[in-house]
Design a protein around this motif. Structure first.
Motif, PDB file in Angstrom:
ATOM      1  N   THR A 101       0.836  -1.206   0.000  1.00  0.00           N
ATOM      2  CA  THR A 101       0.000   0.000   0.000  1.00  0.00           C
ATOM      3  C   THR A 101       0.870   1.255   0.000  1.00  0.00           C
ATOM      4  O   THR A 101       0.583   2.224  -0.716  1.00  0.00           O
ATOM      5  CB  THR A 101      -0.943   0.023   1.217  1.00  0.00           C
ATOM      6  N   GLU A 102       1.937   1.239   0.784  1.00  0.00           N
ATOM      7  CA  GLU A 102       2.841   2.392   0.838  1.00  0.00           C
ATOM      8  C   GLU A 102       3.572   2.571  -0.490  1.00  0.00           C
ATOM      9  O   GLU A 102       3.774   3.696  -0.968  1.00  0.00           O
ATOM     10  CB  GLU A 102       3.847   2.206   1.976  1.00  0.00           C
ATOM     11  N   THR A 158       9.966  -4.851 -17.454  1.00  0.00           N
ATOM     12  CA  THR A 158       8.696  -4.670 -18.153  1.00  0.00           C
ATOM     13  C   THR A 158       8.176  -3.251 -17.955  1.00  0.00           C
ATOM     14  O   THR A 158       7.986  -2.808 -16.822  1.00  0.00           O
ATOM     15  CB  THR A 158       7.636  -5.660 -17.623  1.00  0.00           C
ATOM     16  N   PRO A 159       7.932  -2.527 -19.065  1.00  0.00           N
ATOM     17  CA  PRO A 159       7.356  -1.178 -18.941  1.00  0.00           C
ATOM     18  C   PRO A 159       5.935  -1.242 -18.383  1.00  0.00           C
ATOM     19  O   PRO A 159       5.134  -2.085 -18.785  1.00  0.00           O
ATOM     20  CB  PRO A 159       7.357  -0.658 -20.385  1.00  0.00           C
ATOM     21  N   VAL A 160       5.630  -0.345 -17.449  1.00  0.00           N
ATOM     22  CA  VAL A 160       4.316  -0.296 -16.804  1.00  0.00           C
ATOM     23  C   VAL A 160       3.754   1.115 -16.918  1.00  0.00           C
ATOM     24  O   VAL A 160       4.453   2.093 -16.631  1.00  0.00           O
ATOM     25  CB  VAL A 160       4.410  -0.691 -15.311  1.00  0.00           C
ATOM     26  N   VAL A 161       2.487   1.201 -17.336  1.00  0.00           N
ATOM     27  CA  VAL A 161       1.780   2.476 -17.299  1.00  0.00           C
ATOM     28  C   VAL A 161       0.945   2.481 -16.025  1.00  0.00           C
ATOM     29  O   VAL A 161       0.007   1.694 -15.892  1.00  0.00           O
ATOM     30  CB  VAL A 161       0.871   2.670 -18.531  1.00  0.00           C
ATOM     31  N   PHE A 162       1.303   3.333 -15.107  1.00  0.00           N
ATOM     32  CA  PHE A 162       0.619   3.435 -13.813  1.00  0.00           C
ATOM     33  C   PHE A 162      -0.516   4.437 -13.983  1.00  0.00           C
ATOM     34  O   PHE A 162      -0.296   5.649 -14.056  1.00  0.00           O
ATOM     35  CB  PHE A 162       1.626   3.880 -12.756  1.00  0.00           C
ATOM     36  N   LEU A 163      -1.744   3.939 -14.057  1.00  0.00           N
ATOM     37  CA  LEU A 163      -2.893   4.786 -14.391  1.00  0.00           C
ATOM     38  C   LEU A 163      -3.393   5.557 -13.168  1.00  0.00           C
ATOM     39  O   LEU A 163      -3.559   4.983 -12.092  1.00  0.00           O
ATOM     40  CB  LEU A 163      -4.025   3.922 -14.943  1.00  0.00           C
ATOM     41  N   VAL A 205      -7.407  -6.214  -3.434  1.00  0.00           N
ATOM     42  CA  VAL A 205      -6.115  -6.125  -4.119  1.00  0.00           C
ATOM     43  C   VAL A 205      -5.626  -4.680  -4.079  1.00  0.00           C
ATOM     44  O   VAL A 205      -6.428  -3.743  -4.080  1.00  0.00           O
ATOM     45  CB  VAL A 205      -6.201  -6.597  -5.592  1.00  0.00           C
ATOM     46  N   VAL A 206      -4.316  -4.503  -4.063  1.00  0.00           N
ATOM     47  CA  VAL A 206      -3.720  -3.168  -4.058  1.00  0.00           C
ATOM     48  C   VAL A 206      -3.644  -2.619  -5.475  1.00  0.00           C
ATOM     49  O   VAL A 206      -3.920  -1.438  -5.719  1.00  0.00           O
ATOM     50  CB  VAL A 206      -2.318  -3.211  -3.415  1.00  0.00           C
ATOM     51  N   PHE A 207      -3.268  -3.496  -6.438  1.00  0.00           N
ATOM     52  CA  PHE A 207      -3.195  -3.134  -7.854  1.00  0.00           C
ATOM     53  C   PHE A 207      -4.097  -4.049  -8.668  1.00  0.00           C
ATOM     54  O   PHE A 207      -4.339  -5.199  -8.283  1.00  0.00           O
ATOM     55  CB  PHE A 207      -1.784  -3.361  -8.425  1.00  0.00           C
ATOM     56  N   LEU A 208      -4.556  -3.559  -9.811  1.00  0.00           N
ATOM     57  CA  LEU A 208      -5.124  -4.411 -10.856  1.00  0.00           C
ATOM     58  C   LEU A 208      -4.203  -4.313 -12.059  1.00  0.00           C
ATOM     59  O   LEU A 208      -3.840  -3.203 -12.474  1.00  0.00           O
ATOM     60  CB  LEU A 208      -6.530  -3.938 -11.255  1.00  0.00           C
ATOM     61  N   ASP A 209      -3.802  -5.445 -12.610  1.00  0.00           N
ATOM     62  CA  ASP A 209      -2.882  -5.417 -13.742  1.00  0.00           C
ATOM     63  C   ASP A 209      -3.597  -5.807 -15.032  1.00  0.00           C
ATOM     64  O   ASP A 209      -4.565  -6.561 -15.010  1.00  0.00           O
ATOM     65  CB  ASP A 209      -1.707  -6.363 -13.508  1.00  0.00           C
ATOM     66  N   THR A 241      -0.324  -2.336 -17.670  1.00  0.00           N
ATOM     67  CA  THR A 241      -0.903  -1.210 -16.939  1.00  0.00           C
ATOM     68  C   THR A 241      -1.188  -1.673 -15.516  1.00  0.00           C
ATOM     69  O   THR A 241      -1.528  -2.834 -15.295  1.00  0.00           O
ATOM     70  CB  THR A 241      -2.215  -0.711 -17.571  1.00  0.00           C
ATOM     71  N   TRP A 242      -1.012  -0.757 -14.595  1.00  0.00           N
ATOM     72  CA  TRP A 242      -1.396  -0.995 -13.206  1.00  0.00           C
ATOM     73  C   TRP A 242      -2.449   0.032 -12.829  1.00  0.00           C
ATOM     74  O   TRP A 242      -2.266   1.235 -13.051  1.00  0.00           O
ATOM     75  CB  TRP A 242      -0.204  -0.833 -12.257  1.00  0.00           C
ATOM     76  N   THR A 243      -3.540  -0.437 -12.265  1.00  0.00           N
ATOM     77  CA  THR A 243      -4.562   0.464 -11.722  1.00  0.00           C
ATOM     78  C   THR A 243      -4.462   0.400 -10.204  1.00  0.00           C
ATOM     79  O   THR A 243      -4.693  -0.656  -9.610  1.00  0.00           O
ATOM     80  CB  THR A 243      -5.967   0.044 -12.187  1.00  0.00           C
ATOM     81  N   PRO A 244      -4.100   1.497  -9.567  1.00  0.00           N
ATOM     82  CA  PRO A 244      -3.819   1.483  -8.112  1.00  0.00           C
ATOM     83  C   PRO A 244      -5.103   1.576  -7.284  1.00  0.00           C
ATOM     84  O   PRO A 244      -5.492   2.646  -6.828  1.00  0.00           O
ATOM     85  CB  PRO A 244      -2.939   2.718  -7.929  1.00  0.00           C
TER      86      PRO A 244
END
Length: 519
Positions: free
Chosen positions: A69-70, A92-97, A383-387, A414-417
């Motif tokens: 979470t932090e 791996t490239p990640v788009v943090f939405l 969940v903390v993230f959705l991928d 992509t990660w949805t926080p």
């Protein structure tokens, strides 16, 4: 003179030259890897986490000095005015939405570009893990999802309601008959026993009472498979992702051979008995048996492992995730007596109307119960993230004014926080406060779409969310009918999350007291 000659010959030996060369190559590879991580999003003009702070927080997560979470909130808040942030998950490239409209596009509107989750293990390494509906990809996922979906419709929930209700009633009765266990109860341990019984009967057609039969194999296997805490588990996850071929060579798997064999045996025996005796139950095994018997050129052959994989992922999700939700609800009710009393009044009203029982129709009318559980899911999402994994090129709008559009390449993520969105004061005022009124009829329409997503959204939304809500509400209703929830000296409030756990859990565990109500 002699020693200097020997040391000189040592450093000029073929072994020393080879070792030096390998070290240099290793160092250069590390430099190239770090340079790639630093430059990937920079050359695309995408905002990203500042280098040194980003590396520090990454190491803190790896060394378990901070929790997920932090970590999530650090990334989310690092560039607060951006719609998304460029990030790297290893190579791996990640788009943090960050933007709700973009989240809608990725998860719903343009789903065909992001249809899958990232897999941790290949089918060859661990078939039971890779064949489940969560991990499957493409047409095989679509086919399996369509097969399982009828298990979780409202009509099927109504049929399974009696099975779940029986488990919750027996669970509450057991605790009422054993007051010595209620003075200080570890709700995680207790509620896992309840979810074990629920899944055994609703998915496998087997009656288990885990409070009485405390060492039954269903419960023991659940403990084993859901143990994802500690540094060892984190290294295992990384190893599976970075070295899939080596994990296959070493014969490593997510599930132990004994656990895999147990579930294969249970499912095979269940299928055999049903076929021989013509038994039909409205559950997952029945639907999978029907899917197995389908024929056609476009139909994927359904093997025993396919069936076992679905039953196993349903067991895992229900065993730990649902139990954790129940723990957080019980915790907040114990801490907030006013909320508990109001919910008890609603529950008691329906018990009286149902002459001592809760019906499916009554459960659907419990408005305040739904508000309480919804707020627990906001404050403590499963969940903390959705991928999501990018399947084909996708163009994102500029991350900030003055920036350019960006192409997301296949195999990027992509990660949805979820946790960070649920705790953003822009969307939920005073986010650390447990306030069920956020979900009242007057207020819930004010929640900005795609900022509240405890079960995900779109075609990949959690298939079992209705079931999880039903078993949670039933348990809370039956316990409130008999007990007052109270805090103890072991109750952690305010909650501080355990840094060694993947999922949200208080440092010190879940502890409350159950005081029997005077009728």
């Amino acid at each position: 003179m002699e020693s200097s000659l020997s040391s000189s010959s040592l450093f000029s030996s073929p072994f020393a030259i080879l070792l030096t060369t390998l070290i240099i190559i290793g160092v250069l590879k590390i430099i190239a890897y770090l340079y790639h991580q630093h430059i990937y999003w920079k050359k695309r003009g995408v905002p990203q986490i500042r280098g040194i702070p980003g590396m520090k927080v990454g190491w803190k997560l790896l060394l378990q000095r901070i929790n997920f979470t932090e970590y999530s909130q650090f990334i989310y808040n690092d560039v607060p005015d951006a719609k998304y942030i460029g990030h790297m998950d290893m190579a791996t490239p990640v788009v943090f939405l960050r933007d709700p409209e973009l989240i809608k596009d990725v998860m719903v509107k343009d789903f065909e570009h992001f249809p899958d989750h990232r897999s941790f293990a290949s089918e060859e390494v661990d078939p039971l893990f890779d064949k489940n509906v969560f991990a499957l990809r493409g047409n095989r996922w679509k086919e399996m999802r369509n097969t399982l979906s009828p298990s979780f419709t409202a009509s099927k929930m109504k049929i399974m309601f009696e099975l779940v209700s029986k488990c919750s009633c027996e669970f509450a009765e057991y605790l009422a008959d054993h007051p010595e266990q209620c003075a200080s109860i570890d709700t995680k341990e207790a509620f896992r026993r309840y979810t074990t019984d629920v899944i055994a009967t609703s998915a496998f057609g087997i009656n288990v009472n885990s409070m009485k039969d405390r060492d039954n194999e269903f419960f023991i296997r659940g403990l084993e498979t859901s143990n994802l805490s500690g540094f060892k588990a984190m290294i295992k996850f990384i190893f599976f992702r970075v070295c899939p071929r080596l994990t296959k060579m070493l014969g490593l798997s997510f599930f132990s051979p004994a656990t895999s064999q147990f579930f294969r045996k249970i499912v095979a025996e269940t299928i055999k008995v049903r076929e021989e005796q013509g038994i039909v139950r409205p559950d997952m095994i029945h639907l999978l048996m029907r899917a197995r018997d389908k024929e056609g050129p476009s139909v994927h052959e359904m093997t025993l492992d396919d069936i076992v994989a679905q039953a196993l992922i349903f067991f895992l999700a229900g065993f730990d995730t649902s139990a954790t939700l129940m723990c957080f609800v019980a915790h907040e009710l114990a801490v907030h007596r006013d909320i508990q009393d109001r919910l008890w009044e609603e529950v008691e009203k329906h018990f009286v109307e149902g002459e001592g029982k809760i019906t499916y129709e009554a459960m659907s009318k419990m408005v305040y119960m739904d508000m309480v559980v919804s707020e627990a899911l906001r404050k403590y999402p499963p969940v903390v993230f959705l991928d999501r994994l990018c399947a084909k090129k996708y163009e994102l709008p500029p991350a900030k004014p003055g920036y350019k559009n960006v192409i997301v390449e296949p195999d990027s993520m992509t990660w949805t926080p979820v946790y960070a969105l649920h705790h953003d004061p822009k969307y939920f005022s005073n986010p650390s406060k447990f306030d069920p009124e956020r979900f009242s009829d007057e207020n819930k329409d004010n929640i900005i779409p795609y900022t509240y997503l405890p079960f995900g959204l779109g075609p990949r939304k959690c298939i079992g969310n209705r079931f999880a809500l039903m078993e949670t509400k039933l348990l809370v209703a039956h316990l409130l009918h008999r007990f007052i929830f109270k805090t103890t000296e072991k109750t952690v409030e305010p909650i501080v999350f355990d840094k060694k756990q993947f999922n949200l859990q208080p440092d010190g565990g879940f502890w409350i007291a159950l005081e029997k109500r005077q009728k």
